[in-house]
Every structure is written in C-alpha cells, then in structure tokens.
Design a protein around this motif. Sequence first.
Motif, PDB file in Angstrom:
ATOM      1  N   UNK A  61       7.757  -2.386  -0.183  1.00 42.48           N
ATOM      2  CA  UNK A  61       7.599  -3.364  -0.541  1.00 42.48           C
ATOM      3  C   UNK A  61       6.676  -4.242   0.643  1.00 42.48           C
ATOM      4  N   UNK A  62       5.256  -4.370   0.607  1.00 40.07           N
ATOM      5  CA  UNK A  62       4.538  -4.841   1.514  1.00 40.07           C
ATOM      6  C   UNK A  62       4.127  -6.307   1.159  1.00 40.07           C
ATOM      7  N   UNK A  63       4.412  -7.283   1.941  1.00 36.34           N
ATOM      8  CA  UNK A  63       4.102  -8.534   1.558  1.00 36.34           C
ATOM      9  C   UNK A  63       2.542  -9.070   1.997  1.00 36.34           C
TER      10      UNK A  63
ATOM     11  N   UNK B 110      -1.113   6.025   4.292  1.00 30.67           N
ATOM     12  CA  UNK B 110       0.230   6.211   4.194  1.00 30.67           C
ATOM     13  C   UNK B 110       0.575   7.513   5.059  1.00 30.67           C
ATOM     14  N   UNK B 111       2.065   7.710   5.162  1.00 26.53           N
ATOM     15  CA  UNK B 111       2.540   8.904   6.016  1.00 26.53           C
ATOM     16  C   UNK B 111       3.054   9.693   4.806  1.00 26.53           C
TER      17      UNK B 111
ATOM     18  N   UNK C  95       3.912   2.949   4.644  1.00 24.39           N
ATOM     19  CA  UNK C  95       2.471   2.504   4.563  1.00 24.39           C
ATOM     20  C   UNK C  95       2.062   1.636   5.544  1.00 24.39           C
ATOM     21  N   UNK C  96       0.873   1.531   6.263  1.00 22.03           N
ATOM     22  CA  UNK C  96       0.498   0.559   6.938  1.00 22.03           C
ATOM     23  C   UNK C  96      -1.084   0.132   7.020  1.00 22.03           C
ATOM     24  N   UNK C  97      -1.420  -0.996   7.117  1.00 19.71           N
ATOM     25  CA  UNK C  97      -2.647  -1.376   7.205  1.00 19.71           C
ATOM     26  C   UNK C  97      -3.413  -0.999   8.339  1.00 19.71           C
TER      27      UNK C  97
END
Length: 436
Positions: A149-151, A188-189, A195-197
């Motif tokens: 869940x990425x805000x 993503x990994x 997941x990271x920007x």
Amino acid sequence: MAHLSLTPKVSSSSTSSNNQSCMDFCHAHFFSVPTQGSIYTLAQLVDSAGRTKILFATLQRKVYCMQYWNGRPCIKEVPFTYIPGGAEIISIDAYIRDTDKEDFVIGITIIKKDETNNGSTSQYLNMYSSVDRTSEGNGLQVASQNCLHLQLSYVPYQVKHVLLPQDGGVAVVWLVCGSDSQVHVYHGDDEGHNYQETNLNATFPELCDIKGITLCVEVLYTSDNRVRYTATSGEDGCVTLSKVVLENTVPRIAAKQTMNWDYPVGWVRLLRLQSFNPPTPGLSEVNVIDDYKHNPVIDDELPYLVVGSSVESCTVFRDLAPGKGCYLKDSEAYDVVTCCIVCDLDMDGTNEIVIGTYGQVVLMYKYETNGCWRLVASLNVPDPILSLSYCDIMVEGSNQLIIMTVKGVHVYQCNPWKTKKLCMEKLKALVELRNT
C-alpha cells in the motif's frame, strides 16, 4: 447468439469486400456492472495455461474478473484488499510475472475522500502479487490478498507496466501519471514484494521535462531492444514523441518532437503496420520480447502515432509536425473519442486502428498505400464506450473484441464461418508453398 454485422463504410470493390468480409462480428455476451469504470479500468491477463482473463474495475471499489470455461463466460468479483469503503478506483493494469505459475502482478490506483478533514483526499498505489513465488497456491485470489500500500502525494491517472531492458534480461517497471505534472516510475523487487519510486532520469529521461498533467504514456521498443519510442499526451494539449537509444541499457534521447493542441489530448497510440502475434499462448510480455527478436519484422523506422484530441478529429502522424498528419474520417462525429487500440482485426497481417467513442460507436480504419487511413467499418453499441481490448478470451484460437461501456462489458466474437474460411485459405496457401 444474436448476429450483429459491422456497417461497411467503403465502396464495393474486390479489395474492399475482402476486408469487409473479415470484419464481421457476433454479439456473444454482455456483463452489466452496478457502477461505471473509467478509461483506465480495463486490463487483460494471460495465465500459464494460455487462458485470457479480463479485469475491469468500477469507480466504487469493485473489481471483476471475466474468463470463459468450456465456452461459457465465468464472471466473479475479486476481493482485493486495502481498497477501503468510499474509495474510487482510478486505474488498473496487470501482467503475469511467471508463466510456469499463476504469478500475477496487479497495480491499482485509488483515491479516497477524507470526510473528517474538510473533504481532503488521500491517494494510493496498491501493488498486488504473490509473496511466495515458490508456492503452488499462487493465483489471482492469492495475489489479491497480498498488497503493498503506497501512499501518493498526487492524484494518479494512468497506471501502466512497461518493459525496461537491463543487463542480462528485461525488468518490468510501473509508470504512474500524476496531477503534479510528473510521471513517476516504480521498480519492484522480484525476490520479494517491495516497490519503490526510482530515478526517472536514469530510466525514462524523455519524461523528465513534462510541463503539464500527462494523461497517457505509450512505449514501443524495436525488436532488438536498442531503441525505444515514447509518446505522451497531456491535459494542456501537448503531445510529445521521443526516440531513445539504449547504449548498454543506458538511455539517451536521440530525438524529440512536440506538438500542441488547443484542447486536452486524452490518449496516444504507437503502432507499426505489421502485426505480431506471440507463437505460443500464455507467454508473459517479458518472454514475448525474447520471441519478438526472432520475428522478421522490420521495425527500425519511425512508428505511426495516433493522437486522440477531446474535441477535434483523431490524427495519425509519421512525423509529428503541423500539416503532416492524416485525419481519421468521422472520428469527431460521435462525441468524444475515449479509447483506441491497434490490432489486426481482419487477420491479414497488418494492423488496423480501432477507436471507441462516447457516442456509442466503434470505428475501424485500415491503412492505404498512399499513406492515408480509410474508414472501413463501424459498430454501434447500446451505451457510451470507455475502453477496448482485443484478445482470445473465449479460448477458440481467434481474438474477440472486448468493449467496456458505462453499463458493462460486451464481448463480440468474429463470425466463425468467416474465420473458418480464412483459416482454410491460409492453410491451402501454406500447403502450396510447401509443395513448391
């Protein structure tokens, strides 16, 4: 099964009649939804067995999966977690990460109004996938329960997974168009669920200098993965077309063209005339890239670019410059053009342009040798159209036209007698070629 034929829009000639004979569809199925979706809420998946699933979401947080079993449609709601009550789904996209298992990855953007904070909103990017990739219990139901869940600090528009060549293979990243006049990339990994920007300049430098809100991003690679074409369209009417050369997977902008419209441009599509169909069903897009390398397609030339303005006619460009486009006849005559797909609708080896309109009409255009695109057929549907897809959801060996409207999803099947005739003609030609 009610038969519904496309309305021909061309004069009678031997070539035209052959094209019309293949553009003949039967209305096979309709699934209604309680609330409508958006132009971004239709996605397709191909599982490990080669069966196509259609995912479509409504604004009121419901996601449905439609597929066919033994010739009959099977439709069910998928209970995705972390979509709170009162939230609206803005966009959805999906792909299969591992073709040996039901290992799906689904991206969903949502927006939720905060009733306790003066009506402010919160936005999220939900990434769903199987946590344990060695598990035998993977599948859509499992993936829907495993969410990152990425805000977001911006309102999302289109979410799209894109291939990214890397040393030793191809990765998949996610692009999200935002209200902050930026396109964000998330990596993503594959070993876990993280997941990271990431830095946009290191992966998609052609998207760094966008000034307005981007509504659509299109990416097209050459078959050797050495050149990438990227097109964008914006709320401010700005359209860009970039050629990016990948030197040891490091992107370098080789050329960039920009053109401005007086109205918002809702979508763009990149296309090549020669169609390509994966030789084996069930391949993920990563594997399709590998097969594409061996397909004898000449794709080093500039692709065609279809531009969909909210008010004017749709235009096809080879060179993005004023006066060099080809208008698509009657594309402005049925309210707003909401969507477009590129597919080989008549199965002759070349792609057609298919557009959907809010005026309840699908229009189909075919390329002519003089560089123009000719309107060859149209199809009326009961409700305004939001999105289109073209895939083999019925698992019968030929594709079907999927039309999502404000009331639900229609499935149009190509006339089986016409398909049989075309297959027999192609088999006869192959036998004759083999015997020569």
